[in-house]
Enzyme design. Sequence first.
Site, PDB file in Angstrom:
ATOM      1  N   GLN A  94      16.627   4.852  30.691  1.00 55.55           N
ATOM      2  CA  GLN A  94      17.321   5.113  31.974  1.00 55.55           C
ATOM      3  C   GLN A  94      17.814   4.608  33.405  1.00 55.55           C
ATOM      4  O   GLN A  94      18.402   5.169  33.845  1.00 55.55           O
ATOM      5  CB  GLN A  94      16.365   5.932  32.349  1.00 55.55           C
ATOM      6  CG  GLN A  94      16.523   7.421  33.163  1.00 55.55           C
ATOM      7  CD  GLN A  94      17.368   8.519  32.518  1.00 55.55           C
ATOM      8  OE1 GLN A  94      17.507   8.674  31.563  1.00 55.55           O
ATOM      9  NE2 GLN A  94      18.212   9.412  33.333  1.00 55.55           N
ATOM     10  N   SER A 111       0.835   8.102  14.609  1.00 56.76           N
ATOM     11  CA  SER A 111       0.054   8.589  16.010  1.00 56.76           C
ATOM     12  C   SER A 111      -0.994  10.053  15.520  1.00 56.76           C
ATOM     13  O   SER A 111      -1.932   9.660  16.560  1.00 56.76           O
ATOM     14  CB  SER A 111       1.110   8.951  16.607  1.00 56.76           C
ATOM     15  OG  SER A 111       1.910   8.091  17.413  1.00 56.76           O
ATOM     16  N   LEU A 163       0.749  -1.176   0.210  1.00 54.55           N
ATOM     17  CA  LEU A 163      -0.025   0.360   0.017  1.00 54.55           C
ATOM     18  C   LEU A 163       1.077   1.298   0.139  1.00 54.55           C
ATOM     19  O   LEU A 163       0.465   2.062  -0.723  1.00 54.55           O
ATOM     20  CB  LEU A 163      -0.915   0.040   1.119  1.00 54.55           C
ATOM     21  CG  LEU A 163      -1.404   1.352   1.510  1.00 54.55           C
ATOM     22  CD1 LEU A 163      -2.748   1.567   0.119  1.00 54.55           C
ATOM     23  CD2 LEU A 163      -2.397   0.809   2.623  1.00 54.55           C
ATOM     24  N   SER A 194       1.239   7.143   5.143  1.00 55.08           N
ATOM     25  CA  SER A 194      -0.581   7.321   6.360  1.00 55.08           C
ATOM     26  C   SER A 194      -1.967   7.438   5.612  1.00 55.08           C
ATOM     27  O   SER A 194      -3.236   7.147   5.784  1.00 55.08           O
ATOM     28  CB  SER A 194      -0.175   8.248   7.508  1.00 55.08           C
ATOM     29  OG  SER A 194       0.449   7.810   8.554  1.00 55.08           O
ATOM     30  N   GLU A 224       1.181   1.211   9.925  1.00 55.03           N
ATOM     31  CA  GLU A 224       0.011   1.371  10.259  1.00 55.03           C
ATOM     32  C   GLU A 224      -1.093   2.639  10.689  1.00 55.03           C
ATOM     33  O   GLU A 224      -1.694   2.292  11.203  1.00 55.03           O
ATOM     34  CB  GLU A 224      -0.199   0.087  11.515  1.00 55.03           C
ATOM     35  CG  GLU A 224       0.325  -1.254  10.020  1.00 55.03           C
ATOM     36  CD  GLU A 224      -0.410  -2.785  11.093  1.00 55.03           C
ATOM     37  OE1 GLU A 224      -1.325  -2.560  11.013  1.00 55.03           O
ATOM     38  OE2 GLU A 224      -0.008  -3.191  10.458  1.00 55.03           O
ATOM     39  N   PHE A 260       8.486   0.730   1.878  1.00 51.97           N
ATOM     40  CA  PHE A 260       8.746   0.070   3.161  1.00 51.97           C
ATOM     41  C   PHE A 260       7.994  -1.004   2.620  1.00 51.97           C
ATOM     42  O   PHE A 260       6.999  -1.719   4.652  1.00 51.97           O
ATOM     43  CB  PHE A 260       8.184   0.845   3.731  1.00 51.97           C
ATOM     44  CG  PHE A 260       9.097   2.311   3.520  1.00 51.97           C
ATOM     45  CD1 PHE A 260       9.923   2.790   3.626  1.00 51.97           C
ATOM     46  CD2 PHE A 260       7.991   3.704   3.656  1.00 51.97           C
ATOM     47  CE1 PHE A 260      10.925   3.507   4.009  1.00 51.97           C
ATOM     48  CE2 PHE A 260       8.513   5.085   3.899  1.00 51.97           C
ATOM     49  CZ  PHE A 260      10.243   5.143   4.330  1.00 51.97           C
ATOM     50  N   ALA A 278       2.684   8.912  -0.214  1.00 52.04           N
ATOM     51  CA  ALA A 278       1.192   7.952   0.313  1.00 52.04           C
ATOM     52  C   ALA A 278       1.692   7.182   1.226  1.00 52.04           C
ATOM     53  O   ALA A 278       1.216   5.677   0.797  1.00 52.04           O
ATOM     54  CB  ALA A 278      -0.012   8.004  -1.171  1.00 52.04           C
TER      55      ALA A 278
END
Length: 389
Positions: A340, A370, A127, A134, A367, A158, A132
Amino acid sequence: MTSEALTEQDFRDILAQTRTFVRTVVMPRETEIAEADRVPGDIVDRARAMGLFGYALPQRWGGLGLDLAQDVELAMELGYTSLALRSLFGTNNGIAGQVLVGFGTPEQQRRWLRPMADGEVVASFALTEPGAGSNPAALRTTARRDGDDWIIDGDKRFITNAPVAGLFVVFARTRPADTEGPGIAVFLVPADTPGLTVGPHDRKMGQEGAWTAEVAFQNVRVGGDALVGDSADVGYRAAMSSLARGRVHIAALAVGTAQRALDESVAYAAAATQGGTPLGEFQLVQAMLADMYTGITAGRALVRDAARTWVTEEDRRLAPSAAKLFCTEMAGRVADLAVQVHGGSGYMRGTAVERIYRDVRLLRIYEGTSEIQRLILGGGLVARARRPR
């Protein structure tokens, strides 16, 4: 198994076997996987024999038939080790396989689902493109009719498992978006189709062993039977549905990875000393562990609820985005705190939390980033409020 209904005992057995496999077979070889940038063949064979290449595919096609509520429990176990393991069979069970399960014709399902469930065929979900990612509506790969055939041209990037794929689930534009729909179709393209070329696998920040690559389509000719659902307007809906389901799975994967980071941190804090005092006795270290634990506990509850509402069909839009947004962002914070807690040791290659720190960064991108999840949630809430009551 021949029945589509999976008993609770069957599922508990699958979960237990997967946990044992992850913790006794894969975890001791995480450094080997990272350094070779490859999952060893014997681990691949073991995963295939366990049915992991088809755990979420229907039993009538040779899969284990797990629903999404069961899928997320398995994903939390798989997230506990190198994410390259899950990547081996993630597309077969998830975004690629679910296109066939939900939208394929009976003939397409007969042709491809059993070899996918057996692990004989690895399917890739093609896809994402330059420009193009997200936003699938922006894709530029085209498919045009030529008699009974289709000709596909374009470039993808990707694409997970592309170097080893036997089948590409390819999204292409058949016309500009119009009042009839977005004009996006999806095609089943065998990897050996003339004109299809796969580039070398990408070198990434993390997730070594999980291969992605660019894929080019130049005058790729496929028959009319390659059109998923026998409709040129199925593509966008198939992509959105598969991605939404996949977001719940990725959220669960993030929880499993965060749990590993916490367990490594607790063990380190209990054993390592500073000035003769165990690190775990320092209150600021305890505070970091507490924040990690709280985020993981909240994420686990959220992902389980999102899976439940998917299975019941109560919510297949907002809950997946909420789960992916919270859990992947949480995993990033947990990984940072884990480094940390470990101090300088956490920055050294070969330390589990160093690998996790790099691996989880990608979870907030693929996918649906955020930012895209926030747009889905905000826009969806406003649209819901405007609906007539």
